[in-house]
Design a protein around this motif. Structure first.
Motif, mmCIF file in Angstrom:
data_model
loop_
_atom_site.group_PDB
_atom_site.id
_atom_site.type_symbol
_atom_site.label_atom_id
_atom_site.label_comp_id
_atom_site.label_asym_id
_atom_site.label_seq_id
_atom_site.Cartn_x
_atom_site.Cartn_y
_atom_site.Cartn_z
ATOM 1 N N ASN A 1 0.815 -1.217 0.000
ATOM 2 C CA ASN A 1 0.000 0.000 0.000
ATOM 3 C C ASN A 1 0.850 1.270 0.000
ATOM 4 N N SER A 2 2.152 1.125 0.267
ATOM 5 C CA SER A 2 2.983 2.329 0.251
ATOM 6 C C SER A 2 3.888 2.384 -0.979
ATOM 7 N N GLU A 3 3.634 1.474 -1.945
ATOM 8 C CA GLU A 3 4.433 1.478 -3.171
ATOM 9 C C GLU A 3 4.135 2.723 -3.999
ATOM 10 N N PRO A 4 5.039 3.127 -4.883
ATOM 11 C CA PRO A 4 6.392 2.615 -5.089
ATOM 12 C C PRO A 4 7.317 2.967 -3.918
ATOM 13 N N ASN A 5 8.020 1.969 -3.442
ATOM 14 C CA ASN A 5 8.998 2.161 -2.373
ATOM 15 C C ASN A 5 10.400 2.217 -2.957
ATOM 16 N N VAL A 6 11.217 3.055 -2.347
ATOM 17 C CA VAL A 6 12.622 3.151 -2.728
ATOM 18 C C VAL A 6 13.435 3.135 -1.440
ATOM 19 N N THR A 7 14.470 2.319 -1.394
ATOM 20 C CA THR A 7 15.322 2.257 -0.215
ATOM 21 C C THR A 7 16.678 2.865 -0.544
ATOM 22 N N VAL A 8 17.126 3.788 0.299
ATOM 23 C CA VAL A 8 18.446 4.386 0.112
ATOM 24 C C VAL A 8 19.327 3.949 1.278
ATOM 25 N N GLU A 9 20.408 3.250 0.966
ATOM 26 C CA GLU A 9 21.333 2.798 2.001
ATOM 27 C C GLU A 9 22.651 3.546 1.850
ATOM 28 N N ILE A 10 23.082 4.165 2.927
ATOM 29 C CA ILE A 10 24.367 4.844 2.923
ATOM 30 C C ILE A 10 25.359 3.928 3.628
ATOM 31 N N LEU A 11 26.506 3.692 3.000
ATOM 32 C CA LEU A 11 27.506 2.804 3.589
ATOM 33 C C LEU A 11 27.889 3.295 4.992
ATOM 34 N N ASP A 12 27.873 2.398 5.942
ATOM 35 C CA ASP A 12 28.173 2.717 7.338
ATOM 36 C C ASP A 12 27.227 3.767 7.911
ATOM 37 N N GLY A 13 26.065 3.895 7.322
ATOM 38 C CA GLY A 13 25.131 4.901 7.827
ATOM 39 C C GLY A 13 23.715 4.345 7.867
ATOM 40 N N GLU A 14 22.756 5.251 7.818
ATOM 41 C CA GLU A 14 21.372 4.855 7.940
ATOM 42 C C GLU A 14 20.809 4.286 6.640
ATOM 43 N N THR A 15 19.772 3.490 6.808
ATOM 44 C CA THR A 15 18.995 3.023 5.672
ATOM 45 C C THR A 15 17.623 3.667 5.771
ATOM 46 N N THR A 16 17.190 4.299 4.693
ATOM 47 C CA THR A 16 15.902 4.982 4.703
ATOM 48 C C THR A 16 14.993 4.378 3.640
ATOM 49 N N VAL A 17 13.760 4.099 4.013
ATOM 50 C CA VAL A 17 12.779 3.599 3.051
ATOM 51 C C VAL A 17 11.824 4.738 2.725
ATOM 52 N N TYR A 18 11.689 5.030 1.445
ATOM 53 C CA TYR A 18 10.750 6.071 1.007
ATOM 54 C C TYR A 18 9.483 5.430 0.466
ATOM 55 N N GLN A 19 8.362 6.126 0.628
ATOM 56 C CA GLN A 19 7.092 5.569 0.172
ATOM 57 C C GLN A 19 6.398 6.511 -0.815
ATOM 58 N N HIS A 20 5.424 5.946 -1.528
ATOM 59 C CA HIS A 20 4.612 6.691 -2.502
ATOM 60 C C HIS A 20 5.483 7.550 -3.409
ATOM 61 N N MET A 21 6.507 6.950 -3.988
ATOM 62 C CA MET A 21 7.433 7.723 -4.802
ATOM 63 C C MET A 21 6.869 7.952 -6.203
ATOM 64 N N ASP A 22 7.318 9.036 -6.815
ATOM 65 C CA ASP A 22 7.064 9.244 -8.235
ATOM 66 C C ASP A 22 8.337 9.825 -8.823
ATOM 67 N N ALA A 23 8.307 10.140 -10.116
ATOM 68 C CA ALA A 23 9.531 10.564 -10.786
ATOM 69 C C ALA A 23 10.140 11.803 -10.119
ATOM 70 N N ASP A 24 9.301 12.781 -9.788
ATOM 71 C CA ASP A 24 9.826 14.020 -9.210
ATOM 72 C C ASP A 24 10.392 13.811 -7.807
ATOM 73 N N LYS A 25 9.666 13.032 -6.990
ATOM 74 C CA LYS A 25 10.176 12.755 -5.644
ATOM 75 C C LYS A 25 11.507 12.010 -5.733
ATOM 76 N N MET A 26 11.587 11.101 -6.722
ATOM 77 C CA MET A 26 12.827 10.343 -6.898
ATOM 78 C C MET A 26 13.985 11.282 -7.224
ATOM 79 N N ARG A 27 13.714 12.256 -8.084
ATOM 80 C CA ARG A 27 14.777 13.215 -8.430
ATOM 81 C C ARG A 27 15.237 13.981 -7.193
#
Lengths: 184, 122
Positions: free
Chosen positions: B75-101
């Motif tokens: 229900n929260s798709e499209p999801n995008v996960t951003v992982e920073i090496l040795d740092g936090e992992t963040t999951v984004y929800q309800h993404m679209d092209a502009d939010k992705m940019r």
């Protein structure tokens, strides 16, 4: 799904989850005979035959990570409402072939959509897997084989964003020519 | 039979040769676009396209993009996960092209988590 190309992306991802290393995608648009055929073949682990009967029931999945699956059910519904049908040939260890037929001019048929994006999205997300994409429009054929592309590109990775960018444009251009050649 | 012509390939090769590195460095940032049936139906492919365009423009060798399957939060798709090496992992929800940019430019490139779009972090 709004586009048939999204169904194709979805079913191809199924094959990848099933451990395939090569996926064949065939799209055949025969406008003169009013047929549209989509076939996605993978060489993954396949599914036990007793599962086939239940495959197109919504919420059935062969995965163990979750208990529901909708992909094949959605494609089956899309085909059946256009006087077509879904066929699945599979068996444990033999890979899976998913075929869907449509009446090309059926009012409910979803548009083909952006096939170039589907193919390049598959390539970006799955660099270790090979894709063979064949698109036939009224007998005129376009093919793309990532094994050939990889050989041709040498040490330049196919998944480089710039390469993907040009690849997408190039596929779009080639498909456009196929459509134009046969006058739509 | 039409193929992706050799000329096309040569063109691609020439155009990309100038910014090619022989060896890819280790990835410091990993961006995962979730592409299950749910994600695809909700627009994950357009998110991936936008991400690729931004990647091509930024030309950063230490950012890796992968596709994965459904993660059970349809229900929260499209999801995008951003992982920073040795740092936090963040999951984004309800993404679209502009939010992705925006996420790419602010989070992946500059390290600013975009909490407005975030679903969770760990």
């Amino acid at each position: 799904m709004r586009e048939l190309s999204l169904h194709i992306l979805d079913i191809a991802e199924n094959g990848i989850t099933a451990g395939a290393d090569c996926i064949h995608i065939l799209v055949e648009e025969a406008r003169t005979t009013d047929r549209l055929i989509i076939k996605i073949t993978d060489n993954g682990q396949g599914m036990p035959t007793e599962k086939i009967k239940k495959l197109t029931a919504p919420f059935v999945s062969s995965l163990t990570t979750r208990r529901v699956g909708l992909g094949l059910a959605l494609l089956a519904a899309a085909a059946e409402r256009c006087d077509g049908r879904l066929t699945v040939k599979t068996g444990t260890g033999t890979g899976t072939e998913v075929g869907a037929t449509f009446r090309y001019n059926h009012i409910d048929r979803a548009p083909m959509g952006d096939m170039a994006s589907t193919i390049t999205t598959l390539i970006i997300g799955n660099p270790q897997i090979d894709f063979v994409y064949t698109h036939i429009i009224d007998g005129e054929e376009f093919t793309l084989d990532t094994r050939e592309l990889k050989a041709e590109m040498g040490n330049l990775s196919l998944t480089k964003p710039v390469v993907i960018y040009h690849l997408t444009a190039s596929i779009r251009n080639s498909l456009g020519k196929l459509i134009a050649k046969n006058g739509q | 039979m039409a193929k992706l012509s050799l000329e096309d390939l040569k063109k691609i090769k020439e155009q990309t040769a100038k910014n090619t590195y022989l060896r890819d460095g280790d990835a410091n940032v990993k961006i995962t676009v979730h592409m299950g049936t749910c994600g695809i139906a909700a627009g994950a492919r357009e998110v991936m396209n936008a991400l690729m365009e931004e990647m091509a423009a930024a030309d950063r060798q230490d950012i890796r993009v992968v596709a994965s399957g459904c993660r059970g939060m349809c229900n929260s798709e499209p999801n995008v996960t951003v992982e920073i090496l040795d740092g936090e992992t963040t999951v984004y929800q309800h993404m679209d092209a502009d939010k992705m940019r925006q996420v790419f430019k602010r989070h992946a490139l500059l390290g600013e988590v975009q909490t407005d779009f975030a679903l969770a972090k760990r």
